[in-house]
Structures are given as C-alpha cells and as structure tokens.
Motif scaffolding. Structure first.
Motif, PDB file in Angstrom:
ATOM      1  N   ASP A   1       8.584 -13.829 -12.592  1.00 35.84           N
ATOM      2  CA  ASP A   1       7.515 -14.471 -12.478  1.00 35.84           C
ATOM      3  C   ASP A   1       8.219 -15.598 -14.003  1.00 35.84           C
ATOM      4  N   SER A   2       8.695 -15.205 -15.061  1.00 31.09           N
ATOM      5  CA  SER A   2       8.673 -16.293 -16.358  1.00 31.09           C
ATOM      6  C   SER A   2       9.846 -16.407 -16.539  1.00 31.09           C
ATOM      7  N   VAL A   3      10.421 -16.753 -15.588  1.00 30.03           N
ATOM      8  CA  VAL A   3      11.788 -17.607 -15.538  1.00 30.03           C
ATOM      9  C   VAL A   3      11.075 -18.930 -15.292  1.00 30.03           C
ATOM     10  N   ARG A   4      11.762 -20.137 -15.563  1.00 30.68           N
ATOM     11  CA  ARG A   4      11.451 -21.624 -14.865  1.00 30.68           C
ATOM     12  C   ARG A   4      12.546 -21.952 -14.479  1.00 30.68           C
ATOM     13  N   ILE A   5      13.601 -21.358 -15.424  1.00 34.03           N
ATOM     14  CA  ILE A   5      14.944 -22.344 -15.343  1.00 34.03           C
ATOM     15  C   ILE A   5      16.334 -21.223 -15.592  1.00 34.03           C
ATOM     16  N   SER A   6      16.520 -21.134 -14.333  1.00 33.61           N
ATOM     17  CA  SER A   6      18.163 -20.832 -14.651  1.00 33.61           C
ATOM     18  C   SER A   6      19.546 -21.501 -14.745  1.00 33.61           C
ATOM     19  N   VAL A   7      20.143 -21.035 -15.626  1.00 34.38           N
ATOM     20  CA  VAL A   7      21.498 -22.424 -15.722  1.00 34.38           C
ATOM     21  C   VAL A   7      22.856 -20.916 -15.678  1.00 34.38           C
ATOM     22  N   PHE A   8      23.789 -21.627 -15.014  1.00 26.08           N
ATOM     23  CA  PHE A   8      25.260 -21.418 -15.315  1.00 26.08           C
ATOM     24  C   PHE A   8      26.359 -21.872 -15.808  1.00 26.08           C
ATOM     25  N   ALA A   9      26.438 -22.437 -17.769  1.00 24.96           N
ATOM     26  CA  ALA A   9      27.084 -23.319 -18.134  1.00 24.96           C
ATOM     27  C   ALA A   9      28.379 -22.969 -18.834  1.00 24.96           C
TER      28      ALA A   9
ATOM     29  N   SER B   1      19.139 -23.462 -11.299  1.00 27.10           N
ATOM     30  CA  SER B   1      17.940 -23.371 -10.582  1.00 27.10           C
ATOM     31  C   SER B   1      16.538 -23.036 -10.724  1.00 27.10           C
ATOM     32  N   SER B   2      15.452 -23.275 -10.173  1.00 26.53           N
ATOM     33  CA  SER B   2      14.114 -23.943 -10.807  1.00 26.53           C
ATOM     34  C   SER B   2      13.491 -23.675  -9.831  1.00 26.53           C
ATOM     35  N   LYS B   3      12.187 -22.915 -10.567  1.00 27.61           N
ATOM     36  CA  LYS B   3      11.527 -22.831 -10.196  1.00 27.61           C
ATOM     37  C   LYS B   3      10.177 -24.319  -9.321  1.00 27.61           C
ATOM     38  N   SER B   4      10.971 -25.764 -10.162  1.00 27.81           N
ATOM     39  CA  SER B   4       9.834 -27.219 -10.051  1.00 27.81           C
ATOM     40  C   SER B   4      11.460 -27.762  -9.998  1.00 27.81           C
ATOM     41  N   ASP B   5      10.340 -29.300 -10.175  1.00 27.94           N
ATOM     42  CA  ASP B   5      12.713 -30.590 -10.149  1.00 27.94           C
ATOM     43  C   ASP B   5      12.272 -30.849 -11.432  1.00 27.94           C
ATOM     44  N   VAL B   6      13.764 -30.325 -11.860  1.00 30.89           N
ATOM     45  CA  VAL B   6      14.068 -30.317 -13.354  1.00 30.89           C
ATOM     46  C   VAL B   6      15.706 -32.088 -13.648  1.00 30.89           C
ATOM     47  N   GLY B   7      14.981 -32.540 -14.228  1.00 30.58           N
ATOM     48  CA  GLY B   7      15.942 -33.279 -14.640  1.00 30.58           C
ATOM     49  C   GLY B   7      17.369 -33.019 -15.343  1.00 30.58           C
ATOM     50  N   GLN B   8      18.202 -33.919 -15.086  1.00 33.83           N
ATOM     51  CA  GLN B   8      19.877 -33.330 -15.938  1.00 33.83           C
ATOM     52  C   GLN B   8      19.793 -33.257 -17.268  1.00 33.83           C
ATOM     53  N   GLU B   9      18.307 -34.475 -17.690  1.00 33.82           N
ATOM     54  CA  GLU B   9      18.447 -34.247 -19.305  1.00 33.82           C
ATOM     55  C   GLU B   9      18.164 -32.529 -19.308  1.00 33.82           C
ATOM     56  N   LEU B  10      17.102 -31.909 -19.475  1.00 35.63           N
ATOM     57  CA  LEU B  10      16.135 -31.132 -19.958  1.00 35.63           C
ATOM     58  C   LEU B  10      17.469 -29.854 -19.613  1.00 35.63           C
ATOM     59  N   LEU B  11      19.194 -29.976 -18.586  1.00 35.59           N
ATOM     60  CA  LEU B  11      19.514 -28.895 -18.182  1.00 35.59           C
ATOM     61  C   LEU B  11      20.512 -29.414 -19.297  1.00 35.59           C
ATOM     62  N   ASP B  12      20.651 -30.242 -19.802  1.00 39.96           N
ATOM     63  CA  ASP B  12      21.519 -30.448 -20.493  1.00 39.96           C
ATOM     64  C   ASP B  12      21.175 -30.063 -21.846  1.00 39.96           C
ATOM     65  N   GLU B  13      19.702 -30.194 -22.320  1.00 34.97           N
ATOM     66  CA  GLU B  13      19.552 -29.879 -23.451  1.00 34.97           C
ATOM     67  C   GLU B  13      19.303 -28.457 -23.655  1.00 34.97           C
ATOM     68  N   ILE B  14      19.254 -28.123 -21.953  1.00 29.93           N
ATOM     69  CA  ILE B  14      18.986 -26.554 -22.146  1.00 29.93           C
ATOM     70  C   ILE B  14      20.324 -25.358 -22.947  1.00 29.93           C
TER      71      ILE B  14
END
Length: 123
Positions: free
Chosen positions: A16-24, A35-48
């Motif tokens: 439950d504590s994971v908000r965004i998961s990324v394979f990079a 994969s995320s629990k809410s809509d995430v923009g590309q800018e946030l993914l790039d920042e992560i």
C-alpha cells in the motif's frame, strides 16, 4: 520473458505504501515501464529516474574499475517519502525504482524487487 508492467502492478498491489513503480535504464536515464496508483506525468517519471541515477552516481560506478562492490540499493529521503532504487548485481544499467511512503516495509519490498529483477533477466 515476463511482462515487466505486470510485475510492477503486482508490487504496487502488494504494498500500500508504494505510490509509483518504475523499471528504468539508468545509463540513459530512461523509464522503460511504470505503474502507479494515480495518474503520473512523464516529468515526474523522468525526475524519479534522474534521482535514482544520481543516488548511484551513475555511470561513474561502472567507469571506475577500482570499485569492487558498487552499491546495488539506494534509499533517498524526500519531502514526499522514500525513493528506493534497486539495480542488478551484474552491473546491468537496469533498475527498479519505487516512490514510497515512509512506512514501507523495506525488507519485504527489497526481497520482492530482487526477485522481479531476476525474473526480468536483469539480475
């Protein structure tokens, strides 16, 4: 080969504590799947992805032959929570990155993430 998106969804469902998961691919700071629990923009993914690469000081780790055991896990505390990154022990540029709440069970998510890396062939 496994479907990495399904694996990221499974991790999100398990914690439950994971908000965004990324394979990079950290070598080029490119998000390959997320994969995320809410809509995430590309800018946030790039920042992560950039934050994870910086946490490993990538690509310096791979270019410095004096490092025998470069780090494979990184934890970055942010004002939003924890950024957790896990990369292959085989010096692959592939990594799993998670944006989590502070109450994440680190031991359990790291075990599941390590297993996911193995399934992708990146471990």
């Amino acid at each position: 080969m496994i479907d990495i998106s399904e694996q990221l969804d499974a991790i999100n469902a398990a914690f439950d504590s994971v908000r965004i998961s990324v394979f990079a691919d950290l070598s080029v700071q490119l998000v390959l799947a997320d994969s995320s629990k809410s809509d995430v923009g590309q800018e946030l993914l790039d920042e992560i992805c950039i934050q994870a690469a910086n946490a490993f000081e990538y690509p310096d780790v791979y270019s410095d032959n004096s490092l025998i055991d470069p780090p494979v896990e990184a934890i970055v505390m942010t004002d939003k929570g924890i950024l957790l990154a896990l990369r292959s022990t085989e010096f692959s540029p592939n990594a799993l990155i998670f944006e989590c709440d502070y109450d994440i069970n680190l031991k359990d998510i790291l075990a599941m993430a390590r297993d996911t890396l193995k399934k992708t062939g990146a471990e």
